[in-house]
Scaffold this motif. Structure first.
Motif, mmCIF file in Angstrom:
data_model
loop_
_atom_site.group_PDB
_atom_site.id
_atom_site.type_symbol
_atom_site.label_atom_id
_atom_site.label_comp_id
_atom_site.label_asym_id
_atom_site.label_seq_id
_atom_site.Cartn_x
_atom_site.Cartn_y
_atom_site.Cartn_z
ATOM 1 N N TYR A 76 15.450 -8.493 53.935
ATOM 2 C CA TYR A 76 15.509 -9.677 54.803
ATOM 3 C C TYR A 76 14.160 -10.395 54.819
ATOM 4 O O TYR A 76 14.091 -11.630 54.752
ATOM 5 N N SER A 77 13.091 -9.629 54.880
ATOM 6 C CA SER A 77 11.753 -10.221 54.984
ATOM 7 C C SER A 77 11.371 -10.963 53.714
ATOM 8 O O SER A 77 10.910 -12.111 53.768
ATOM 9 N N LEU A 79 13.253 -12.143 51.271
ATOM 10 C CA LEU A 79 14.077 -13.325 51.006
ATOM 11 C C LEU A 79 13.695 -14.467 51.939
ATOM 12 O O LEU A 79 13.664 -15.632 51.514
ATOM 13 N N SER A 80 13.390 -14.152 53.189
ATOM 14 C CA SER A 80 12.951 -15.198 54.122
ATOM 15 C C SER A 80 11.611 -15.783 53.686
ATOM 16 O O SER A 80 11.412 -17.008 53.728
ATOM 17 N N ILE A 83 12.204 -18.151 50.765
ATOM 18 C CA ILE A 83 12.736 -19.454 51.169
ATOM 19 C C ILE A 83 11.619 -20.340 51.719
ATOM 20 O O ILE A 83 11.482 -21.511 51.332
ATOM 21 N N LEU A 84 10.815 -19.778 52.609
ATOM 22 C CA LEU A 84 9.712 -20.551 53.192
ATOM 23 C C LEU A 84 8.702 -20.965 52.132
ATOM 24 O O LEU A 84 8.196 -22.098 52.145
ATOM 25 N N CYS A 207 18.329 -19.156 49.556
ATOM 26 C CA CYS A 207 19.210 -19.121 50.732
ATOM 27 C C CYS A 207 20.566 -18.518 50.380
ATOM 28 O O CYS A 207 21.146 -17.750 51.172
ATOM 29 N N LEU A 210 20.140 -14.816 50.242
ATOM 30 C CA LEU A 210 20.032 -14.236 51.579
ATOM 31 C C LEU A 210 21.392 -14.191 52.259
ATOM 32 O O LEU A 210 21.757 -13.177 52.890
#
Length: 447
Positions: A76-77, A79-80, A83-84, A207, A210
């Motif tokens: 999760y971390s 992939l986030s 994206i950012l 995204c 994710l």
């Protein structure tokens, strides 16, 4: 339900290397805007190698604190973060700061490091998660991982990045003459869509990955864990020219899938190799990774741009496409002969040597200004990437049947080769300036 899981597994695999692959295929447009210019790829190779701190930390956590690392949180971390990072890249990729009296692409380098950290860490987190599913879904994940290199290459071809033409422009003459001076200048054609749009496209791909991961965690698990050995370490090498194959860890203190399959009788023991054969195999691993992840990518601009931006554009995009295609071929048509792999290595090295020679001759390589020279350099990069990518996969197949530790050493050898290749080329390109850049339209080469 099965079709849905297949689609989600493929979409999840898209996030593995799409960001780094996207950066490489976008370079023909970026190098014209950033102050590092033709030297930019040599910076990227070093940054990507530094990003291997991510998988190293994950591996150490598994070894030192088995069962303590929550891989779902890690996925999760990263992939986030990916994206950012893609969104920040769209806004700040061309922002520069003055360092040591010269402008540098500081923002681009920092964001690239985080993108590389995401992709490198995916090698040791995505696969362990997918191994919880039946083998048929892991196969689909590998297809998605291959598409993470294929799709950005196709989109870059549609974008038409870095296209240019030579135009006549007049410059005012001095006070003592009444005529203007006419010079050829390079005029870059606008792409079909901007670099910012391309980076937002990469963010959308992340995204999708994710969202697929979230859905895979929410779908009811009505199937048992797979005990089939699906060459995870082999398919990991199907990622872009800057991969991390072989970095595999035990999850939660459990034994590896390969060991479980061997004990349950599902894995047939392959032929064992002698110490001399293994030495030869590991030499291949070191050399192939050094060439594909460090030596040649650092000078791709110098070998291609003298033939025109179209040659660089095609070589970058088609090489990105050739990697997953070659790895897909290797999964269906396998030849484990060490003699064959040795011959193929010589062929791939020959193509790489031609590319390196043209870079060394920049800005006046062989057949400069001719369609034949342009076609040869594009094909040379295509075959260089394709042949050595096939070797990476086949070496993984061979070492998989040797032992689990053999695959671990394969990953270590690959990383060592990549690091040595990158660190070797960086000073040659950026400090000693052994490779020369030039303007395609104004360069006067002896006939």
């Amino acid at each position: 339900m099965a079709l849905l899981v297949h689609m989600l597994a493929c979409a999840f695999g898209l996030g593995s290397w799409v960001a780094v692959n996207g950066l490489w295929v976008e370079l023909p447009l970026i190098v014209n805007a950033l102050p590092e210019g033709w030297e930019l790829p040599s910076y990227l190779t070093v940054i990507i190698q530094l990003a291997n701190l991510g998988p190293l930390m994950v591996t150490l956590m598994h070894k030192l604190c088995p069962g303590r690392l929550n891989e779902h949180v890690v996925i999760y971390s990263i992939l986030s973060i990916g994206i950012l990072a893609c969104i920040f890249l769209a806004f700040f990729w061309d922002k520069t700061t003055v360092v040591a009296g010269a402008p540098h692409s500081t923002a681009f380098f920092i964001i690239t490091f985080f993108l590389s950290l995401v992709d490198c860490t995916s090698s040791v987190t995505f696969l362990p998660f997918m191994m919880q599913l039946p083998a048929k879904y892991v196969t689909t994940y590998f297809i998605g991982e291959g598409l993470s290199g294929f799709i950005p290459g196709v989109v870059a071809l549609a974008q038409g990045v870095g296209m240019a033409k030579c135009v006549n422009s007049s410059q005012p003459a001095g006070n003592h003459t009444g005529t203007d001076t006419w010079l050829l200048q390079t005029e870059y054609l606008p792409p079909n869509f901007s670099t910012e749009v391309f980076f937002f496209f990469l963010a959308i791909m992340m995204c999708i990955s994710l969202a697929a991961f979230v859905a895979l965690n929410r779908i009811p698990r009505t199937f048992e864990l797979s005990t089939e050995n699906l060459v995870p370490d082999v398919a990991a090498s199907a990622s872009s020219g800057l991969d991390n194959a072989g970095l595999e860890t035990d999850i939660g203190g459990q034994k590896s899938q390969e060991e479980e399959a061997a004990k349950s009788g599902h894995l047939l023991a392959g032929p064992k190799h002698s110490m001399y054969q293994l030495t030869f195999i590991y030499v291949l691993v070191v050399w192939v990774n050094a060439a594909t992840n460090g030596l040649l990518p650092s000078v791709q601009t110098f070998s291609c741009i003298p033939y025109g931006n179209l040659a660089y554009h095609l070589s970058a995009a088609l090489a990105s496409v050739a990697n997953p295609v070659a790895c897909t071929i290797a999964m269906f048509f396998q030849n484990r002969s060490l003699i064959f792999l040795g011959v193929l290595t010589v062929m791939g090295t020959g193509f790489g040597s031609y590319n390196m020679a043209m870079a060394a001759m920049s800005p006046c390589p062989l057949l400069h200004g001719s369609a034949a020279g342009e076609a040869i350099i594009v094909l040379s990069w295509l075959f260089f990437t394709g042949t050595l990518s096939y070797i990476k996969v086949m070496v993984g197949v061979i070492l998989r049947d040797q032992s689990h530790s053999a695959l671990v050493w394969c990953g270590a050898a690959g990383q060592m080769g990549s690091l040595v290749g990158s660190l070797t080329m960086f000073p040659l390109v950026n400090i000693y300036k052994l490779f020369k850049s030039g303007d395609f339209c104004n360069t006067q080469c002896p006939s």
